[in-house]
Design an enzyme around this catalytic site. Structure first.
Site: not given
Ligand code: 0O2
Length: 268
Positions: A25-26, A46-47, A122, A141
């Site tokens: 919408g924005i 959603v994960k 984030h 998030e």
């Molecule tokens: P999905 O849903 O598959 O994307 P940490 O802080 O390192 O202990 P984490 O999981 O990296 O643990 O937490 P954070 O920093 O909150 O990151 C949450 C999400 O950010 C991740 O979800 C990714 O989507 C993205 N992200 C964070 N770091 C990276 C990275 O190094 N590479 C990539 N490609 N994405 C990242 P998930 O858990 O991977 O799940």
């Protein structure tokens, strides 16, 4: 009794749907105001249950606490064209803080990139909602990043899965180089942003004038039967030349003619 994941994740699905609509919408508001939106695209997800279980295990979180403990069960990705746009989007989100969302925390992985090379901004929020008649706050998030950052993150994410989170050092090094190249691209793009915006605005104005000219030629023909061939030829010539000032001049000429024919026909 088996844990009902579907039921537990339902509010997260609703939150994602609502937030995607709000951010889209924005984008639409900017477009309606003929302004260039800092938001290029919005995705939500959603994960998956498998991913929730894997992350909870990795973080030693008991499964019954996984949904409330993990910040990114509901995730929104906001894609921008320029790094500057990311900060514009952050401002827009902060303006809504306390209204239709509540900011819990921010992580600036742009200024402080992750060791992997990952860059993104984030913002964890609480999103207020009514779930089965009850007021609830759903954690979500928001990841805000450029197209280049998103390209890199998508590839790196796939490789992480392929190698079960243990990317071989050689590929890791290449990815680090790629992350820097992607950031360099963002920096270069930011430098030419003004020129890009000007050219985009130029194209939009040109399109409006072209529409106006075609409309006026049609009006001249339908109102007074003036042969439109001569004007069509002139239009094609000017269109090929592409000079905006000349197109403007031609449009004024047509509007004067239209006003004159309106006078002689007694149209006020
Ligand atoms: P999905 O849903 O598959 O994307 P940490 O802080 O390192 O202990 P984490 O999981 O990296 O643990 O937490 P954070 O920093 O909150 O990151 C949450 C999400 O950010 C991740 O979800 C990714 O989507 C993205 N992200 C964070 N770091 C990276 C990275 O190094 N590479 C990539 N490609 N994405 C990242 P998930 O858990 O991977 O799940």
């Amino acid at each position: 009794m088996l844990f009902d994941w579907k039921q537990a994740l339902l509010p997260y699905e609703q939150a994602v749907d609502e937030l995607v609509i709000k951010f889209k919408g924005i984008r639409r508001e900017y477009q309606n105001a003929n302004m260039i939106s800092p938001i290029e695209d919005v995705h939500g997800r959603v994960k998956t249950v498998a991913s929730i279980i894997e992350k909870a295990n990795r973080r030693n979180i008991p499964l019954d606490k996984a949904i409330t403990s993990l910040e990114d069960i509901a995730g929104i990705r906001i894609i921008c064209r320029f790094v500057e746009d990311i900060y514009e989007v952050i401002k827009l989100i902060k303006k809504r803080d306390g209204a239709d969302l509540f900011i819990i925390e921010e992580e600036d992985y742009i200024t402080n990139k992750k060791a992997s090379g990952y860059r993104s901004y984030h913002i964890t929020i609480n999103y207020p909602m009514f779930v089965q008649g009850e007021y609830k706050k759903i954690k979500c998030e928001l990841q805000i990043r450029t197209l280049a950052m998103n390209f890199w993150a998508t590839i790196e994410h796939s490789l992480r899965y392929k190698f079960n989170r243990n990317i071989p050092p050689e590929i890791k090094n290449r990815l680090t180089v790629c992350a820097e190249a992607a950031y360099k691209l963002d920096e270069e793009m930011d430098k030419i942003k003004e020129d890009l915006l000007e050219s985009q605005q130029f194209l939009e104005v040109k399109e409006q004038i072209l529409d106006r000219i075609l409309y006026n030629i049609h009006e001249l023909y339908s109102r007074s039967g003036i042969k439109s061939n001569e004007y069509n030829y002139k239009f094609i010539k000017l269109y090929q030349e592409g000079n905006l000032d000349k197109l403007r001049e031609f449009n004024s000429e047509l509007e004067t003619l239209l006003a004159e024919t309106a006078d002689t026909n007694g149209i006020s």
